[in-house]
Design an enzyme around this catalytic site. Structure first.
Site, PDB file in Angstrom:
ATOM      1  N   CYS A  94      39.720  44.875  49.569  1.00 19.50           N
ATOM      2  CA  CYS A  94      39.300  45.462  50.842  1.00 19.50           C
ATOM      3  C   CYS A  94      40.148  45.063  52.047  1.00 19.50           C
ATOM      4  O   CYS A  94      41.197  45.629  52.274  1.00 19.50           O
ATOM      5  CB  CYS A  94      37.821  45.156  51.069  1.00 19.50           C
ATOM      6  SG  CYS A  94      37.054  46.272  52.261  1.00 19.50           S
ATOM      7  N   ARG A 102      30.764  54.379  57.649  1.00 18.77           N
ATOM      8  CA  ARG A 102      31.274  53.333  56.762  1.00 18.77           C
ATOM      9  C   ARG A 102      31.014  53.734  55.322  1.00 18.77           C
ATOM     10  O   ARG A 102      30.058  54.457  55.029  1.00 18.77           O
ATOM     11  CB  ARG A 102      30.543  52.005  57.027  1.00 18.77           C
ATOM     12  CG  ARG A 102      31.124  51.172  58.118  1.00 18.77           C
ATOM     13  CD  ARG A 102      30.434  49.828  58.198  1.00 18.77           C
ATOM     14  NE  ARG A 102      31.054  48.808  57.358  1.00 18.77           N
ATOM     15  CZ  ARG A 102      32.154  48.151  57.676  1.00 18.77           C
ATOM     16  NH1 ARG A 102      32.785  48.393  58.801  1.00 18.77           N
ATOM     17  NH2 ARG A 102      32.649  47.222  56.860  1.00 18.77           N
ATOM     18  N   HIS A 151      34.188  44.772  46.138  1.00 12.21           N
ATOM     19  CA  HIS A 151      33.681  43.393  46.210  1.00 12.21           C
ATOM     20  C   HIS A 151      32.706  43.270  45.047  1.00 12.21           C
ATOM     21  O   HIS A 151      32.827  43.927  44.048  1.00 12.21           O
ATOM     22  CB  HIS A 151      32.923  43.153  47.523  1.00 12.21           C
ATOM     23  CG  HIS A 151      33.728  43.376  48.740  1.00 12.21           C
ATOM     24  ND1 HIS A 151      34.477  42.384  49.320  1.00 12.21           N
ATOM     25  CD2 HIS A 151      33.900  44.470  49.520  1.00 12.21           C
ATOM     26  CE1 HIS A 151      35.062  42.852  50.405  1.00 12.21           C
ATOM     27  NE2 HIS A 151      34.738  44.115  50.552  1.00 12.21           N
TER      28      HIS A 151
END
Ligand code: GLN
Length: 251
Positions: free
Chosen positions: A97, A134, A206
């Site tokens: 990320c 997002r 993640h």
């Protein structure tokens, strides 16, 4: 022969979100369970070239725009050249990320600041502020290139968790890491997730990523050993019943 690996970890105090530290634990334990020694080398502001040169695999986790702004100058000017040398030699890496955003050509933050990157991955990343939502949620993707390690368990899928505002667009100098099956991936438009350059993987997953994807952990370990010892070293199969159960559960 006693094998030993040094795992480099980029700015652990500033770049580690959503459990990214778990990736370091996985690399360490999967080596130790096989009798391979591990040292963790923190790579932060004070770390000098010779310590970075000793690393056999590099990990960089996520971080928010503010922390990315704090590390970028040091990362690009002081760490960039030696990291590039390592990656050109085939030293593997995993970057999640916020880290790959900085290893591309640039990352434009949510408030429009351009952070010039290391240019290791041929890609650019841009946060569109409030004009785009997002990307948040669990992800599934299908690996495009081969990450199979001889004699070890394998799946074509990778599972993770993404939470990013930035969108990444790949250039011709990298291959996508995987094809998105669920989630946003690089940008929510072209179906790509992450990037691969030499033996370095960039991804938006993640989770932490490696506990649920032991095949990728073993691929990194196997490449690290191969590059360090200049020969293929067969890895012992571990009991991954729990890891694959977690993987299947997410699927
Ligand atoms: N700051 C970056 C973004 O929002 C990275 C976030 C992260 O690492 N999770 O896109």
């Amino acid at each position: 022969m006693n094998f030993k690996l040094v795992v480099g970890w980029l700015y652990p105090e500033l770049m580690s979100t959503y459990g990214d530290r778990g990736n370091i634990i996985v690399l360490t334990k999967r080596c130790e369970w096989r009798g391979i020694g591990v040292d963790i080398q923190m790579i932060d502001f004070k770390t000098v070239r010779k310590n970075i040169e000793s690393c056999n695999v590099i990990f960089g986790g996520g971080s928010q725009d503010r922390q990315q702004g704090i590390v970028i100058d040091d990362l690009r000017t002081k760490k960039g050249p030696v990291l590039k040398e390592l990656f050109e030699k085939g030293v593997p890496g995993l970057f999640v990320c916020g880290a790959p955003q900085l290893l591309g050509h640039y990352y434009m933050t949510g408030d429009g600041k351009v952070l010039e990157g290391l240019g290791i991955f041929d890609m650019e990343s841009k946060h569109f502020g409030k004009s785009k939502p997002r990307c948040i949620g669990n992800t599934i993707a299908e690996i495009e290139a081969g990450f199979r390690v001889q004699g070890l368990g394998y799946r074509k899928t990778v599972v993770g968790f993404e939470n990013h505002g930035g969108r990444t667009y790949l250039g011709a100098g990298v291959k996508p890491f995987a094809k998105v099956m669920k989630g946003c991936g690089n940008n929510g438009e072209d179906g790509t997730e992450g990037a691969v350059y030499k033996n370095c993987i960039a991804c938006y997953s993640h989770g932490p990523f490696l506990p649920k994807n032991p095949h990728i952990a073993d691929w990194l370990i196997s490449k690290a050993l191969e590059v360090k010892y200049k020969k293929k070293i067969l890895l012992k199969q571990l009991d991954d019943a729990l890891e694959w159960q977690a993987h299947e559960f997410m699927l």
